[in-house]
Design a protein around this motif. Structure first.
Motif: not given
Length: 128
Positions: A23-35
């Protein structure tokens, strides 16, 4: 099931040890889905392309299966397929780290710091 939360999927696929880290990785913009930058509640669907940055490196994967339960590593590897370009980039990064060799660290002190030394350390850190 047509979709699952991205933080649950990342945890189930063993990219992160806990769902909170995912969840933290998503909040820190380390995860992108379909750009697109992914929030923890974003739905992951079959065929989505994810770009994941974690301690182990940067992965570009295609979602092959959905899961909300964390299983064994063998099961987790069936949830996604890593692209060839991603594998090659991680291999090159590992070779570069290997060529750099061990990082030179400062030698450990032979004795405890004196009172004066501790004061200097604290003033350097800004503790006082």
């Amino acid at each position: 099931m047509t979709g699952t939360r991205i933080d649950k999927w990342l945890w189930a696929a063993r990219f992160f040890k806990t769902r909170e880290q995912a969840s933290k990785a998503c909040d820190m913009n380390r995860i992108t889905s379909n750009n697109l930058s992914a929030k923890p509640s974003r739905e992951v669907r079959l065929g989505d392309m994810l770009r994941i940055k974690n301690e182990a490196g940067e992965f570009e994967v295609e979602v092959l299966a959905l899961s909300q339960q964390r299983g064994s590593a063998a099961v987790a590897q069936t949830l996604y397929r890593e692209t060839e370009s991603s594998k090659e980039a991680r291999r090159k990064a590992a070779e570069e780290r290997k060529l750099l060799g061990p990082i030179a660290y400062a030698a450990a002190p032979s004795k405890r710091p004196s009172k004066r030394d501790r004061r200097l350390i604290h003033s350097f850190r800004g503790d006082y």
